[in-house]
Design an enzyme around this catalytic site. Structure first.
Site, mmCIF file in Angstrom:
data_model
loop_
_atom_site.group_PDB
_atom_site.id
_atom_site.type_symbol
_atom_site.label_atom_id
_atom_site.label_comp_id
_atom_site.label_asym_id
_atom_site.label_seq_id
_atom_site.Cartn_x
_atom_site.Cartn_y
_atom_site.Cartn_z
ATOM 1 N N GLU A 91 0.809 -1.188 0.082
ATOM 2 C CA GLU A 91 -0.049 0.051 -0.028
ATOM 3 C C GLU A 91 0.932 1.159 -0.027
ATOM 4 O O GLU A 91 1.891 1.007 0.361
ATOM 5 C CB GLU A 91 -0.803 -0.010 1.084
ATOM 6 N N CYS A 119 3.630 8.557 0.959
ATOM 7 C CA CYS A 119 4.205 7.654 1.912
ATOM 8 C C CYS A 119 4.490 6.464 1.325
ATOM 9 O O CYS A 119 3.350 5.439 0.837
ATOM 10 C CB CYS A 119 3.188 7.357 3.170
ATOM 11 N N CYS A 126 6.863 -6.715 7.255
ATOM 12 C CA CYS A 126 8.015 -6.219 7.863
ATOM 13 C C CYS A 126 8.669 -7.115 9.036
ATOM 14 O O CYS A 126 7.836 -7.917 9.528
ATOM 15 C CB CYS A 126 7.835 -4.862 8.595
ATOM 16 N N CYS A 130 7.172 -4.937 15.553
ATOM 17 C CA CYS A 130 6.748 -4.122 16.484
ATOM 18 C C CYS A 130 5.080 -4.259 16.797
ATOM 19 O O CYS A 130 4.287 -4.591 16.019
ATOM 20 C CB CYS A 130 6.606 -2.653 16.068
ATOM 21 N N CYS A 133 2.077 -2.367 15.432
ATOM 22 C CA CYS A 133 1.965 -2.220 14.170
ATOM 23 C C CYS A 133 1.335 -3.092 13.344
ATOM 24 O O CYS A 133 1.759 -4.182 13.155
ATOM 25 C CB CYS A 133 3.429 -1.884 13.383
ATOM 26 N N CYS A 350 -0.813 5.828 10.355
ATOM 27 C CA CYS A 350 0.771 5.139 10.542
ATOM 28 C C CYS A 350 0.348 3.597 11.190
ATOM 29 O O CYS A 350 -0.364 3.704 12.047
ATOM 30 C CB CYS A 350 1.418 5.881 11.735
HETATM 31 N N1 SAH Z 1 9.585 0.722 9.767
HETATM 32 C C1 SAH Z 1 9.926 2.191 9.903
HETATM 33 C C2 SAH Z 1 8.869 3.092 8.843
HETATM 34 C C3 SAH Z 1 7.374 2.515 8.677
HETATM 35 S S1 SAH Z 1 6.471 2.654 10.140
HETATM 36 C C4 SAH Z 1 9.586 2.538 11.182
HETATM 37 O O1 SAH Z 1 9.300 1.919 11.956
HETATM 38 O O2 SAH Z 1 10.110 3.755 11.468
HETATM 39 C C5 SAH Z 1 5.962 4.391 10.324
HETATM 40 C C6 SAH Z 1 5.807 5.057 11.524
HETATM 41 O O3 SAH Z 1 4.470 4.604 12.123
HETATM 42 C C7 SAH Z 1 6.878 4.524 12.488
HETATM 43 O O4 SAH Z 1 7.034 5.632 13.263
HETATM 44 C C8 SAH Z 1 6.195 3.637 13.432
HETATM 45 O O5 SAH Z 1 6.247 3.414 14.754
HETATM 46 C C9 SAH Z 1 4.541 4.016 13.450
HETATM 47 N N2 SAH Z 1 3.546 3.291 13.777
HETATM 48 C C10 SAH Z 1 3.564 1.989 13.699
HETATM 49 N N3 SAH Z 1 2.423 1.731 13.882
HETATM 50 C C11 SAH Z 1 1.680 2.567 14.398
HETATM 51 C C12 SAH Z 1 0.278 2.616 15.277
HETATM 52 N N4 SAH Z 1 -0.473 1.735 15.263
HETATM 53 N N5 SAH Z 1 -0.020 3.951 15.642
HETATM 54 C C13 SAH Z 1 0.843 5.091 15.405
HETATM 55 N N6 SAH Z 1 1.964 4.864 14.866
HETATM 56 C C14 SAH Z 1 2.324 3.686 14.376
HETATM 57 FE FE1 SF4 Z 2 8.080 -2.560 10.979
HETATM 58 FE FE2 SF4 Z 2 5.863 -1.480 11.709
HETATM 59 FE FE3 SF4 Z 2 7.943 -1.735 13.346
HETATM 60 FE FE4 SF4 Z 2 8.174 -0.036 11.427
HETATM 61 S S1 SF4 Z 2 6.598 0.166 12.928
HETATM 62 S S2 SF4 Z 2 9.766 -1.222 11.961
HETATM 63 S S3 SF4 Z 2 7.036 -1.121 9.626
HETATM 64 S S4 SF4 Z 2 6.990 -3.579 12.305
#
Ligand code: SAH
Ligand code: SF4
Length: 358
Positions: A91, A119, A126, A130, A133, A350
């Site tokens: 996406e 974006c 990934c 995390c 996410c 995000c």
């Molecule tokens: N992998 C990279 C970039 C993609 S994620 C990273 O982690 O930075 C982009 C951003 O979205 C990151 O700052 C991540 O921590 C944030 N993010 C992920 N899940 C989220 C959520 N459920 N609510 C708000 N931000 C989130």
């Molecule tokens: Fe991967 Fe999501 Fe963590 Fe970014 S926030 S590193 S996309 S698992």
């Protein structure tokens, strides 16, 4: 068949040289792809027809098919689901800001200079896992090639061009961890930045990382003016580990040191992302700790309200508490912004990207 967007300029010149073509052909094709945004060999009308046929026979010009575009009710956010040639889904998200009052994308009270932020995804899924996410929850499927990353920008640029709009900023914050796919991401940035092609300023590109320390240092040494954003979310290593498995590999102090190095080398301000999770990282005590850890570092904190995902039970912080958190940082001299939630109803926020049809 190889994707034409996966070739860098030198490789393209070599291919054409091997076909016995004069050297200016590479430039013509490059500009067709990245300047005129052609999507098919037929559009290269300045090329001899045999060469167009050969290009069509040897290279793939279609990196993916847009399956669906979802636009939020206020037109501010557009999410596109793309099907890659191997069937996997990614996406991309377009965010509109600051439109003139009479435009369909206006009405958020933030009218000003129009801004179009794209974006892009860098991986399918990934590997960083995390907890909060949606992309992390789906696991890792594969890296995107440089061409697949660049083509997301080209696709949106065409779409915007048809509407009299243009991309003003690119963020590598979609699906995936960009620094885990280092080579392809760097090749994509070089391609986007190329003055003879797409010519997009590195200063308008932001790379967001979970905090891979050696790669942050390597990026600092590249000498590109790309903005670095680091997803911190916790300053205590144990707390960070409870939501981000990568904390097992790198301590917060190592990340901050790598960021100091980045600032030293690039003279650019680093952004720290902080998704506020209720009662986890949103208290005044945590805000003070964060301010203390960041003091003296050329940085900025981007506070993001946590977006809901199916696999995580943590709750978003109420707005009043988010504002209090921000105020503590600001009083300690740390600049910060509280991001406005957007695109939630189309799951474009995000961390909500999971390559699904929802
Ligand atoms: N992998 C990279 C970039 C993609 S994620 C990273 O982690 O930075 C982009 C951003 O979205 C990151 O700052 C991540 O921590 C944030 N993010 C992920 N899940 C989220 C959520 N459920 N609510 C708000 N931000 C989130
Ligand atoms: Fe991967 Fe999501 Fe963590 Fe970014 S926030 S590193 S996309 S698992």
């Amino acid at each position: 068949m190889r994707l034409i967007y996966d070739l860098d300029r030198l490789e393209l010149a070599e291919v054409l040289g091997a076909w016995g073509e004069p050297s200016y052909r590479a430039r013509q094709i490059w500009q067709g792809l990245y300047g005129q945004l052609y999507t098919s060999p037929d559009q290269f009308t300045t090329l001899p027809s045999w060469l167009r046929t050969r290009l069509a026979q040897e290279f793939q010009f279609i990196p993916f098919a847009p399956v669906k575009r979802l636009e939020s009710a206020d037109h501010q956010t557009v999410k596109t689901l793309l099907r890659l040639n191997d069937g996997l889904l990614i996406e991309t998200v377009l965010m509109r800001y600051g439109d003139p009052p009479d435009s369909p994308a206006s009405g958020n009270g933030r009218e000003g200079k129009p801004r179009r932020t794209l974006c892009l995804s860098t991986q399918v899924g990934c590997a960083m896992g995390c907890a909060f996410c949606a992309t992390g929850q789906m696991g890792f499927q594969r890296h995107l090639t440089a061409g697949e990353i660049v083509a997301q920008a080209l696709d949106h640029t065409r779409w915007l061009r048809e509407r009299g709009e243009a991309v003003t900023h690119i963020v590598l914050m979609g699906m995936g961890e960009p620094l885990h796919n280092y080579e392809n991401v760097m090749a994509a940035i070089a391609r986007l930045n190329d003055p003879d092609g797409y010519h997009f300023a590195a200063r308008r590109i932001t790379l967001s990382t979970v905090g891979l320390v050696p790669e942050i240092r390597r990026l600092a040494d590249e000498g590109r003016q790309v903005n670095l954003a680091v997803s911190l979310h916790a300053v205590d290593d144990k707390a960070r580990l409870s939501i981000m498995p990568v904390a097992k590999r790198y301590r917060v102090e190592q990340i901050l040191q790598a960021c100091r190095y980045y600032v030293e080398k690039t003279h650019r301000r680093v952004t720290f992302e902080w998704a506020l999770i209720r009662d986890f990282n949103d208290t005044p005590a945590v805000a003070r700790q964060l301010a203390q850890r960041l003091s003296g570092l050329l940085c900025h904190v981007n506070i993001i309200p946590l977006n809901p995902t199916d696999g995580y039970s943590g709750a978003a912080t109420p707005r009043r508490r988010a504002l209090a958190f921000k105020e503590i940082l600001e009083q300690a001299g740390i600049p910060c912004t509280l991001r406005v939630r957007r695109g939630i109803e189309i799951r474009a926020g995000c961390g909500q990207l999971a390559g699904s049809f929802v």
